[in-house]
Design a protein around this motif. Structure first.
Motif, PDB file in Angstrom:
ATOM      1  N   ILE A 217       0.851  -1.089   0.015  1.00  0.00           N
ATOM      2  CA  ILE A 217       0.004  -0.106  -0.046  1.00  0.00           C
ATOM      3  C   ILE A 217       0.758   1.318  -0.103  1.00  0.00           C
ATOM      4  N   GLY A 218       1.979   1.239   0.637  1.00  0.00           N
ATOM      5  CA  GLY A 218       2.946   2.299   0.947  1.00  0.00           C
ATOM      6  C   GLY A 218       3.371   2.696  -0.427  1.00  0.00           C
ATOM      7  N   ILE A 219       3.993   1.589  -1.413  1.00  0.00           N
ATOM      8  CA  ILE A 219       4.579   1.901  -2.620  1.00  0.00           C
ATOM      9  C   ILE A 219       3.500   2.522  -3.670  1.00  0.00           C
ATOM     10  N   LEU A 220       2.212   1.996  -3.454  1.00  0.00           N
ATOM     11  CA  LEU A 220       1.247   2.692  -4.101  1.00  0.00           C
ATOM     12  C   LEU A 220       0.878   4.063  -3.880  1.00  0.00           C
ATOM     13  N   ILE A 221       0.931   4.534  -2.539  1.00  0.00           N
ATOM     14  CA  ILE A 221       1.037   5.677  -2.175  1.00  0.00           C
ATOM     15  C   ILE A 221       1.936   6.519  -2.829  1.00  0.00           C
ATOM     16  N   THR A 222       3.135   6.176  -2.699  1.00  0.00           N
ATOM     17  CA  THR A 222       4.090   6.982  -3.321  1.00  0.00           C
ATOM     18  C   THR A 222       4.131   7.194  -4.788  1.00  0.00           C
ATOM     19  N   ALA A 223       3.516   5.983  -5.407  1.00  0.00           N
ATOM     20  CA  ALA A 223       3.387   6.123  -7.043  1.00  0.00           C
ATOM     21  C   ALA A 223       2.334   7.083  -7.276  1.00  0.00           C
ATOM     22  N   ILE A 224       0.981   7.007  -6.588  1.00  0.00           N
ATOM     23  CA  ILE A 224       0.283   7.987  -6.783  1.00  0.00           C
ATOM     24  C   ILE A 224       0.725   9.402  -6.642  1.00  0.00           C
ATOM     25  N   ILE A 225       1.514   9.719  -5.605  1.00  0.00           N
ATOM     26  CA  ILE A 225       1.869  10.867  -5.496  1.00  0.00           C
ATOM     27  C   ILE A 225       2.829  11.458  -6.315  1.00  0.00           C
ATOM     28  N   ALA A 226       3.855  10.562  -6.938  1.00  0.00           N
ATOM     29  CA  ALA A 226       4.896  11.015  -7.892  1.00  0.00           C
ATOM     30  C   ALA A 226       5.055  10.799  -9.355  1.00  0.00           C
ATOM     31  N   ILE A 227       4.339   9.534  -9.717  1.00  0.00           N
ATOM     32  CA  ILE A 227       4.274   9.282 -11.074  1.00  0.00           C
ATOM     33  C   ILE A 227       3.559   9.979 -12.041  1.00  0.00           C
ATOM     34  N   PRO A 228       2.379  10.487 -11.561  1.00  0.00           N
ATOM     35  CA  PRO A 228       1.678  11.404 -12.608  1.00  0.00           C
ATOM     36  C   PRO A 228       2.525  12.497 -13.231  1.00  0.00           C
ATOM     37  N   TRP A 229       3.143  13.232 -12.213  1.00  0.00           N
ATOM     38  CA  TRP A 229       3.817  14.337 -12.633  1.00  0.00           C
ATOM     39  C   TRP A 229       4.796  14.037 -13.666  1.00  0.00           C
ATOM     40  N   TYR A 230       5.554  12.833 -13.350  1.00  0.00           N
ATOM     41  CA  TYR A 230       6.830  12.620 -14.370  1.00  0.00           C
ATOM     42  C   TYR A 230       6.185  11.958 -15.458  1.00  0.00           C
ATOM     43  N   ALA A 233       5.149  15.222 -17.640  1.00  0.00           N
ATOM     44  CA  ALA A 233       6.207  16.088 -17.877  1.00  0.00           C
ATOM     45  C   ALA A 233       7.065  15.707 -18.955  1.00  0.00           C
ATOM     46  N   GLU A 234       7.090  14.209 -19.047  1.00  0.00           N
ATOM     47  CA  GLU A 234       7.681  13.839 -20.317  1.00  0.00           C
ATOM     48  C   GLU A 234       6.853  13.888 -21.385  1.00  0.00           C
ATOM     49  N   GLN A 235       5.500  13.817 -21.250  1.00  0.00           N
ATOM     50  CA  GLN A 235       4.560  13.720 -22.471  1.00  0.00           C
ATOM     51  C   GLN A 235       4.711  15.199 -23.029  1.00  0.00           C
ATOM     52  N   GLN A 236       4.545  16.354 -22.107  1.00  0.00           N
ATOM     53  CA  GLN A 236       4.769  17.806 -22.618  1.00  0.00           C
ATOM     54  C   GLN A 236       6.002  18.205 -23.093  1.00  0.00           C
ATOM     55  N   SER A 237       7.060  17.615 -22.463  1.00  0.00           N
ATOM     56  CA  SER A 237       8.451  17.993 -22.801  1.00  0.00           C
ATOM     57  C   SER A 237       9.278  16.861 -23.020  1.00  0.00           C
ATOM     58  N   PRO A 238       9.323  16.290 -24.053  1.00  0.00           N
ATOM     59  CA  PRO A 238      10.069  14.912 -24.229  1.00  0.00           C
ATOM     60  C   PRO A 238      11.583  15.178 -24.206  1.00  0.00           C
ATOM     61  N   GLY A 239      12.295  14.432 -23.531  1.00  0.00           N
ATOM     62  CA  GLY A 239      13.608  14.340 -23.300  1.00  0.00           C
ATOM     63  C   GLY A 239      13.875  14.837 -21.791  1.00  0.00           C
ATOM     64  N   PHE A 240      12.899  15.165 -21.105  1.00  0.00           N
ATOM     65  CA  PHE A 240      13.190  15.505 -19.637  1.00  0.00           C
ATOM     66  C   PHE A 240      13.609  14.319 -18.704  1.00  0.00           C
ATOM     67  N   LEU A 241      13.072  13.321 -18.876  1.00  0.00           N
ATOM     68  CA  LEU A 241      13.500  12.140 -18.160  1.00  0.00           C
ATOM     69  C   LEU A 241      14.893  11.590 -18.065  1.00  0.00           C
ATOM     70  N   ASN A 242      15.181  11.824 -19.420  1.00  0.00           N
ATOM     71  CA  ASN A 242      16.890  11.271 -19.732  1.00  0.00           C
ATOM     72  C   ASN A 242      17.698  12.450 -19.121  1.00  0.00           C
ATOM     73  N   TYR A 243      17.427  13.593 -19.324  1.00  0.00           N
ATOM     74  CA  TYR A 243      18.224  14.836 -18.707  1.00  0.00           C
ATOM     75  C   TYR A 243      18.214  14.708 -17.192  1.00  0.00           C
ATOM     76  N   PHE A 244      17.195  14.645 -16.595  1.00  0.00           N
ATOM     77  CA  PHE A 244      16.900  14.629 -15.351  1.00  0.00           C
ATOM     78  C   PHE A 244      17.542  13.429 -14.358  1.00  0.00           C
ATOM     79  N   ILE A 245      17.046  12.316 -14.781  1.00  0.00           N
ATOM     80  CA  ILE A 245      17.627  10.853 -14.234  1.00  0.00           C
ATOM     81  C   ILE A 245      19.089  10.633 -14.375  1.00  0.00           C
ATOM     82  N   VAL A 246      19.624  10.812 -15.804  1.00  0.00           N
ATOM     83  CA  VAL A 246      20.959  10.540 -16.072  1.00  0.00           C
ATOM     84  C   VAL A 246      21.833  11.775 -15.727  1.00  0.00           C
TER      85      VAL A 246
END
Length: 474
Positions: A217-230, A233-246
């Motif tokens: 349930i905790g992992i689900l809570i974290t995912a609900i809070i964080a994943i939608p924005w990521y 953000a990638e959909q509206q600004s492609p390349g974001f995840l590669n720059y930010f994570i790597v």
């Protein structure tokens, strides 16, 4: 009645209460009166202002249409929401960070109060620690990270020491989700290793994890809070995840002089500089804590609370020891364990007056410098901000274009409500002078000599401070 009040005031608890209130009020004064400073603080304030103006709440922007990929938006959201409530100004931009740090003080006060310490002691120690005091009222992503780390670590401790599963186990995962929105995966880097090592000190703690935490349930809570924005953000600004994570989470710390940084020059520092930052910006409490830890070194890991705090404290500087691209702000997350260890050892010191005087040293220095600048009228000239010059020009009410030579100051963008434009070279400056019979040109003094003489001769110096000059075309 007066005699009773004076007797109470002499007690340590009343001195702590009074000191905390005065320090918060003083920080409020600084928050409201000092202009947004270039480069970092004014940049984050301008990002929030653009978000507020454009109603673009998914992808933060450093300029209109220019995405900001370096950090998630939690701190930007707080400032933008504050603009909705208080209007667009420096106080509104900074108020969320002050409020967040006050919440941290309250959270820690409640924690230590149950251990028999004064509720006000955490506030006094934190607000007299340079790094924490600086960030109590500064537009920064580090404050939301500090809150996330603090809530996560305290929630873990409370959940592990509860008789049965309670709400602290869910707050742990809420804090983890907020951490992802504050600074990304760094939240795991700063918290998971010390928690894992602490559990390794007693393997029974691993068994407790499954009984005290609703992990799925905790992992689900974290995912609900964080994943939608990521995702958005990638959909509206492609390349974001590669720059930010790597880029931001690997190359920034591993590659010295990383050239992929889109938002400024990497701060190349000597190896191990994080320890110097900790000693300087954790003064005087970190020195006292290390002294006490050394004296009690044989029993540190026999006390589960002390070992928990020591691992929390040491992991961050250990992790950043081999990194060259760091700032002093990287030690902000360990201000809380420094404080909690200091609270633990507080009663070991007979002379509390010495502790009070040591603690108040840094705030007193800031107090003297601030009122010294105010009294001498040098506040506007010595601040790394274009606010006062633009206000004297009444730039927001004038229909005269504002240009920056080669590089825009973020404070200029903020205090001109986004009117500041950039001219990069002589050709662009020639075009501007042909289109606009009158315009303002702002330049860093060190770059003034690069302005073509034939253009500079057509301008008059309008205003300046120690760093920047403003010219107006004749």
């Amino acid at each position: 009645m007066l005699k009773t009040f004076l007797e109470k005031f002499k007690s340590n608890n009343y001195i702590l209460f009074f000191s905390v209130i005065v320090l918060i009020l003083f920080r409020l004064l600084l928050t409201a009166s000092i202009p947004l400073l270039d480069k970092t603080e004014a940049r984050y304030a301008e990002i929030a202002r653009i978000m507020w103006e454009t109603n673009q709440w998914i992808v933060p922007e450093t300029d209109y249409g220019v995405p900001f990929w370096a950090k998630p938006p939690l701190s930007t959201w707080t400032s933008a929401i504050s603009f909705v409530v208080f209007g667009v100004n420096a106080f509104a931009a900074r108020f969320p960070s002050l409020l967040i740090n006050v919440l941290i003080i309250i959270l820690c006060g409640k924690l230590v109060e149950k251990k028999g310490a004064s509720f006000y002691l955490p506030g006094f120690i934190l607000l007299t620690m340079p790094e924490f005091l600086i960030h109590t009222g500064v537009v920064s992503t580090d404050t939301t990270l500090l809150f996330s780390v603090t809530l996560m670590m305290i929630s873990f401790w409370k959940a592990m020491n509860a008789e049965k599963r309670n709400y602290w186990n869910y707050l742990f995962f809420v804090a983890l989700g907020l951490g992802f929105l504050a600074k990304g995966p760094l939240i795991m880097v700063l918290t998971f290793p010390p928690l894992f090592i602490w559990c390794c000190l007693d393997f029974n703690r691993f068994k407790q994890l499954f009984s005290k935490f609703a992990i799925f349930i905790g992992i689900l809570i974290t995912a609900i809070i964080a994943i939608p924005w990521y995702y958005f953000a990638e959909q509206q600004s492609p390349g974001f995840l590669n720059y930010f994570i790597v880029g931001e989470h690997y190359k920034r710390f591993v590659e010295s002089g990383w050239k992929g940084d889109l938002y400024g020059r990497p701060k190349t520092q000597p190896l191990g500089i994080i320890w110097a930052f900790m000693l300087a910006f954790g003064f005087p409490w970190v020195q006292i804590v290390f002294y006490k830890l050394w004296k009690n070194r044989k029993s540190i890991f026999q006390d589960k609370w002390i070992s928990f705090l020591v691992l929390w404290l040491l992991w961050t500087p250990i992790f950043f020891t081999l990194s060259k691209n760091i700032l002093h702000t990287y030690m902000l997350p360990i201000t809380v364990p420094i404080m909690l260890l200091m609270v633990h050892y507080w009663e070991d010191f007979k002379s509390k007056k010495v502790l009070f005087r040591l603690g108040l040293f840094f705030p007193a220095v800031i107090f003297v410098f601030y009122f010294g600048f105010v009294a001498t009228g040098n506040l506007d000239n010595k601040m790394n901000s274009d606010k006062y010059m633009l206000e004297r020009l009444d730039i927001q009410n004038q229909n005269i274009p504002l240009y920056y030579w080669q590089e825009k100051n973020y404070s200029g963008q903020f205090y001109s409500n986004g009117k500041a434009q950039l001219v990069k070279n002589e050709q662009q400056l020639d075009s501007v002078s042909k289109i606009h019979p009158k315009f303002f040109l702002v330049t860093l003094k060190k770059a003034q000599q690069s302005i073509p003489e034939n253009q500079l001769s057509k301008m008059t110096l309008k205003d300046q401070n120690y760093k920047t000059a403003i010219f107006v075309s004749k």
